[in-house]
Scaffold this motif. Structure first.
Motif: not given
Length: 490
Positions: A283, A287, A470, A473
Motif C-alpha cells: 500500500q 500510494d 495486492n 500485502a
C-alpha cells in the motif's frame, strides 16, 4: 584342522570383543539419554523460576524468535517484524523475545530502525536477548564446509539463546533449522519455522552433479571429477541430516512455491507445511502516483536488495555496461543504474567496494550510484523515479524487493527462475506484468526493449503489475501467518 582352529579362535575373539562393546555402547546411550533428560528438567526448572504472571495471575506465554541479524534491514527482517506485530494484535498478553547478535545497538534502536526502514510500528514492547557468539554462524569463519560449519555453529548459538531464555513457543525466522531439535527436545518448546531459503536445495545438488560453477561451487571443484563426487556425497549427507532436523518442527511456513517444492522434497513433512507469502509494504508503494510517464530527461534503473553474494550484483553491472555499449552513441541522456541495499557486516561493505571497482574497470562508474542502508522515505523516492526495477539473483526464493518495485510502478526485470518466475512476475488476468532474463545478453537486450516501448505500453505493464501485487500485502501475510501458527498457541 589348523584352519578350523584359527577360525574358531577368531570367532571367539570377535564375540569376546563384541559383547562387551555392545554393553558399553548401550550404557553410553543410556547415560546420554539420562544426561539430556536431566538437562531438560533443569531448563524447565529455570524456566518456571523466571516465569512471569499476567494481571489475571496466569502464566504469561513467552514467544521467542531466533533472528541473529534482526537489524540487517532485508526482506527477512520485514517478515520478522510483521510476524511479531500480527501476534501482538492477537495474543496481547504474551511476552515477545528476539534472540539477536546485534550487540552494537540497543533494543530501542532496533525497533526504531524497523520503523524507519519498513514503516512497521509494534503495538507492545519487545525484549531482546543479545547473543555473544553470533560469529559462529558467519560464513567467513568456514572457508571450507561452510554449510556444515554454519549449521553446527547455529547449534552452539542456539544453546546460548536457550541458556539465556527458555520460551514456551520458539520460531526460527532466519533459516537455522539445526536449532529446532534443541529447543523442542531440550527446551520443551513448541517450535515453528519460517523458511526463506533452504540451507541446501535439490538445485544445489544438481549443480554439483553437473559440475556447474556458481558462487557456492568453486571452479577448482567443478574442474576436478573426484572433488565433485566427494562434494556431492557431502551434500547428500548434509541434505539427509538437514531434512531430519527440519522435520522436527511442529509448524513449517515457506515463502514461495519454489521453496515449498524443495522443503517438501527434503523435509517430507507436508502435513504441517504451508506457503505464507512474505509481507510486502504494497500500500505504501501503491500510494505513489502513477503518472502517464516518468521523467524523460534522465531514466534510472534501480536495483533493490542486500549486498550479499547470491544477489549477483556483478551481473547487473556487467549487463548494464553491455547495454550502454549497445546504446546509440548520439543519445543525449543515457540511463543511470542505482544499487540500493543493506550492508550487514564488514564483508558486505567489502563487497560494495569490489562492485565499485568493477564499475571503474568497465568504465561505468559515472553512471552507477550506490545507496547503502538508506531511510525508507529515500528508498521510496528512488523507486518512484525509476523506470526499470532490476533483480538478478538465480533461484531467488521469493523477492520482496521485486514486489515493491512492481507496486511502486517500475517495470521489473528479474531472473527467470525461483519465486520471480513461479509466483511474482506472472501474467495477471492474461496480461504481462514484467520481464525475465537469464544472462548478461538477455538483461542488456531486455533493458533496451523496455526503453524502446511507447509510454502507453509501459504504462499498461505498470498498471498490470500494480494490480497483481495486492496478494502480497501485509494483511494477506498476517491472516496466513496467524492461521499457520495457531496450533503453537493451543
Amino acid at each position: 584342522m589348523a584352519g578350523g582352529f584359527c577360525l574358531c579362535s577368531l570367532v571367539r575373539l570377535l564375540c569376546s570383543l563384541f559383547i562387551p562393546g555392545l554393553f558399553l555402547s548401550g550404557a553410553l546411550c543410556l547415560c546420554l539419554v539420562v544426561l539430556l533428560w536431566g538437562i531438560r528438567l533443569w531448563l524447565q526448572q529455570r524456566k518456571n523460576q523466571l516465569a512471569s504472571t499476567g494481571k489475571d495471575g496466569k502464566h504469561q506465554l513467552v514467544v521467542a524468535f531466533f533472528h541473529p541479524y534482526c537489524n540487517a534491514g532485508g526482506g527477512g527482517e520485514r517478515v520478522l517484524w510483521c510476524a511479531i506485530r500480527a501476534l501482538q494484535k492477537k495474543y496481547k498478553d504474551a511476552i515477545y523475545v528476539v534472540y539477536t547478535g546485534d550487540k552494537d545497538v540497543t533494543g530501542e534502536q532496533i525497533v526504531e530502525s524497523a520503523f524507519r526502514r519498513f514503516n512497521i510500528k509494534l503495538t507492545h514492547p519487545v525484549k531482546f536477548v543479545f547473543l555473544e557468539k553470533r560469529y559462529l554462524v558467519e560464513a567467513s569463519l568456514y572457508p571450507h564446509f561452510t554449510l556444515l560449519g554454519q549449521s553446527l555453529g547455529s547449534v552452539f548459538l542456539g544453546w546460548e539463546a536457550l541458556m539465556k531464555c527458555v520460551p514456551d513457543v520458539y520460531i526460527d525466522s532466519m533459516g537455522y533449522a539445526f536449532t529446532l531439535p534443541l529447543f523442542k527436545y531440550l527446551g520443551g518448546c513448541r517450535v515453528g519455522c519460517y523458511v526463506h531459503y533452504p540451507t541446501i536445495s535439490t538445485d544445489m545438488l544438481s549443480m554439483v552433479r553437473s559440475q556447474n560453477a556458481r558462487f557456492n561451487n568453486a571452479a577448482f571443484i567443478t574442474r576436478n571429477p573426484l572433488l565433485s563426487k566427494l562434494k556431492l556425497v557431502y551434500y547428500y549427507l548434509f541434505a539427509f541430516v538437514y531434512g531430519l532436523v527440519g522435520s522436527r518442527s511442529d509448524v513449517i511456513m515457506v515463502n514461495s512455491s519454489w521453496t515449498l517444492n524443495h522443503i517438501l522434497s527434503l523435509w517430507r513433512a507436508g502435513a504441517c507445511t504451508s506457503v505464507v507469502y512474505p509481507p510486502c509494504d504494497v500500500q505504501t508503494f501503491l500510494d505513489i502516483p502513477l503518472h502517464e510517464e516518468k521523467s524523460t530527461t534522465e531514466y534510472s534503473i534501480v536495483s533493490l536488495g542486500q549486498f550479499r553474494p547470491e544477489k549477483d550484483h556483478p551481473l547487473q553491472i556487467r549487463a548494464f555496461a553491455k547495454f550502454l555499449e549497445k546504446t546509440a552513441l548520439g543519445q543525449q541522456s543515457l540511463p543511470k543504474l542505482i544499487l540500493i541495499g543493506g550492508c550487514r557486516n564488514q564483508q558486505d561493505e567489502q563487497r560494495v567496494n569490489r562492485l565499485k571497482k568493477l564499475c571503474e574497470e568497465l568504465g561505468v562508474d559515472k553512471k552507477v550510484e550506490f545507496k547503502v542502508n538508506i531511510p525508507f522515505e529515500e528508498l521510496k523516492q528512488y523507486l518512484a523515479d525509476a523506470i526499470i526495477g532490476l533483480h538478478t539473483m538465480w533461484n531467488e526464493h521469493f523477492g520482496i524487493g521485486i514486489v515493491e518495485c512492481m507496486a511502486a510502478g517500475t517495470i521489473i526485470l528479474a531472473h527467470n527462475s525461483g519465486g520471480p518466475k513461479l509466483d511474482i512476475v506472472v501474467p495477471y488476468e492474461g496480461h504481462i506484468t514484467g520481464f525475465l532474463a537469464e544472462n548478461e545478453d538477455d538483461y542488456s537486450e531486455t533493458m533496451a526493449q523496455i526503453l524502446s516501448l511507447s509510454p502507453e505500453k509501459r504504462l499498461k505493464i505498470r498498471q498490470n503489475a500494480r494490480q497483481s501485487v495486492n496478494r502480497f500485502a501485509d494483511q494477506e501475510f498476517e491472516g496466513a501467518f496467524l492461521s499457520s501458527v495457531e496450533q503453537l498457541f493451543k
